[in-house]
Design a protein around this motif. Structure first.
Motif, short mmCIF file in Angstrom:
data_model
loop_
_atom_site.label_atom_id
_atom_site.label_comp_id
_atom_site.label_asym_id
_atom_site.label_seq_id
_atom_site.Cartn_x
_atom_site.Cartn_y
_atom_site.Cartn_z
N ALA A 137 -16.37 -74.02 65.05
CA ALA A 137 -16.20 -74.09 63.44
C ALA A 137 -17.55 -74.43 62.93
N ASP A 138 -18.53 -74.93 63.54
CA ASP A 138 -19.72 -75.34 63.37
C ASP A 138 -20.59 -74.10 62.47
N PRO A 139 -20.90 -74.16 61.23
CA PRO A 139 -21.56 -73.12 60.64
C PRO A 139 -23.00 -72.46 61.23
N ARG A 140 -23.48 -73.34 62.19
CA ARG A 140 -24.75 -72.98 63.29
C ARG A 140 -24.32 -71.92 64.23
N ILE A 141 -23.13 -72.09 64.66
CA ILE A 141 -22.53 -71.31 65.72
C ILE A 141 -22.78 -69.63 65.68
N ASP A 142 -23.04 -69.11 66.74
CA ASP A 142 -23.36 -67.78 66.79
C ASP A 142 -22.08 -66.94 66.82
N VAL A 143 -21.67 -66.53 65.49
CA VAL A 143 -20.13 -66.11 65.59
C VAL A 143 -20.03 -64.78 66.49
N ASP A 144 -20.71 -63.78 66.61
CA ASP A 144 -20.51 -62.77 67.31
C ASP A 144 -20.45 -63.07 68.78
N ALA A 145 -21.34 -63.84 69.16
CA ALA A 145 -21.44 -64.27 70.69
C ALA A 145 -20.14 -65.02 71.03
N THR A 146 -19.61 -65.98 70.01
CA THR A 146 -18.32 -66.53 70.23
C THR A 146 -16.98 -65.48 70.14
N ARG A 147 -16.99 -64.78 69.30
CA ARG A 147 -15.89 -63.92 69.33
C ARG A 147 -15.84 -62.98 70.53
N ALA A 148 -17.09 -62.74 71.30
CA ALA A 148 -17.11 -61.90 72.51
C ALA A 148 -16.38 -62.70 73.44
N ARG A 149 -16.26 -64.00 73.43
CA ARG A 149 -15.49 -64.83 74.54
C ARG A 149 -14.00 -64.89 74.01
N ILE A 150 -13.59 -64.32 73.19
CA ILE A 150 -12.04 -64.50 72.75
C ILE A 150 -11.57 -62.90 72.48
N GLY A 151 -10.49 -62.70 73.25
CA GLY A 151 -9.82 -61.30 72.91
C GLY A 151 -8.71 -61.46 71.64
N VAL A 152 -8.59 -60.51 71.09
CA VAL A 152 -7.41 -60.71 69.91
C VAL A 152 -6.97 -59.40 69.83
N VAL A 153 -5.59 -59.29 69.66
CA VAL A 153 -4.80 -58.18 69.16
C VAL A 153 -3.62 -58.68 67.92
N PHE A 154 -3.82 -57.84 66.91
CA PHE A 154 -3.08 -57.90 65.68
C PHE A 154 -1.95 -57.37 65.57
#
Length: 246
Positions: free
Chosen positions: A71-88
């Motif tokens: 949640a740190d604003p300095r985090i690489d969002v795209d790289a972080t999302r690449a570590r998480i699988g999501v199904v809506f």
């Protein structure tokens, strides 16, 4: 943080205007654990998952993925999302792409996996769920249950550290629900780490390691399925379960 902890939420708060949707959520998800989050509509379940996947910012608290506050604003969002699988709830398959291309897109574009390797993995996964013959088909050729299973396969094709499932059966006809839940059950048996929201109480009872009850943006009760569903303590949980089939 213990090495067995994949996700830890600390004091998570999120408001939309004057309405506080998440009110100090504390939650820990361990490796290979399946947690089912239940609660009435509007309790904050979907918002909770969206904050974990960084689709919604938070107002306060920490979202620790393998010990890093994403949640740190300095985090690489795209790289972080690449570590998480999501199904809506909705399948969100690209209609102009074949099933195979849908499944391999993230592997190739985000993770840089060679086309041949990505397609081999995708075909193996599609075969496993009985959809190998549909690899070259477009989503409109598939039933809702088949499309949702493809969406799950797309999410796991990159071997994510954490899989988020948001009411993945709510948009399906009742006869198709079993197809998707069967796949989730198989993923559990293979050791996936899953945080999911669901309104399927029987499924939660049989598959979850832990059930978390969310009420008005707070975790008011959690525990083993039998304890939460058969011996509820909080009055809101008692009321909720009286309205659903557990």
């Amino acid at each position: 943080m213990s090495e067995s902890v994949v996700l830890e939420l600390r004091g998570l708060r999120k408001a939309f205007g004057e309405h506080e949707v998440l009110r100090g959520i504390d939650l820990t998800v361990h490796r290979h654990e399946v947690i089912c989050v239940i609660g009435a509509s509007g309790s904050g379940k979907s918002t909770l998952l969206k904050t974990v996947n960084l689709l919604e910012g938070i107002d306060d608290g920490e979202v620790l993925l393998q010990g890093t506050d994403i949640a740190d604003p300095r985090i690489d969002v795209d790289a972080t999302r690449a570590r998480i699988g999501v199904v809506f709830q909705q399948f969100n398959l690209f209609p102009h792409m074949t099933v195979l291309d849908n499944v391999t897109l993230a592997s190739r574009r985000v993770h840089g996996i060679a086309k041949a390797e990505a397609e081999a993995t995708a075909r193996r996964l599609l075969d496993r769920i009985g959809l190998g013959d549909f690899a070259g088909a477009y989503p409109d050729r598939l039933s809702g249950g088949q499309q949702q299973r493809v969406a799950v396969v797309r999410a796991i094709a990159t071997s994510p550290e954490l899989l988020l499932l948001d009411e993945v059966t709510s948009a399906l006809d009742p006869q198709l629900v079993g197809e998707v839940l069967g796949l989730v059950r198989e993923l559990k048996e293979q050791g996936a780490t899953i945080l999911m929201t669901t309104h399927e109480m029987a499924f939660a009872r049989n598959v979850a390691d832990r059930i978390v009850f969310l009420h008005e943006g707070e975790v008011v009760e959690q525990g083993a399925p039998a304890d939460v569903l058969d011996r509820p303590q909080h009055p809101a949980l008692v009321t909720f379960l009286s309205r659903v089939h557990a």
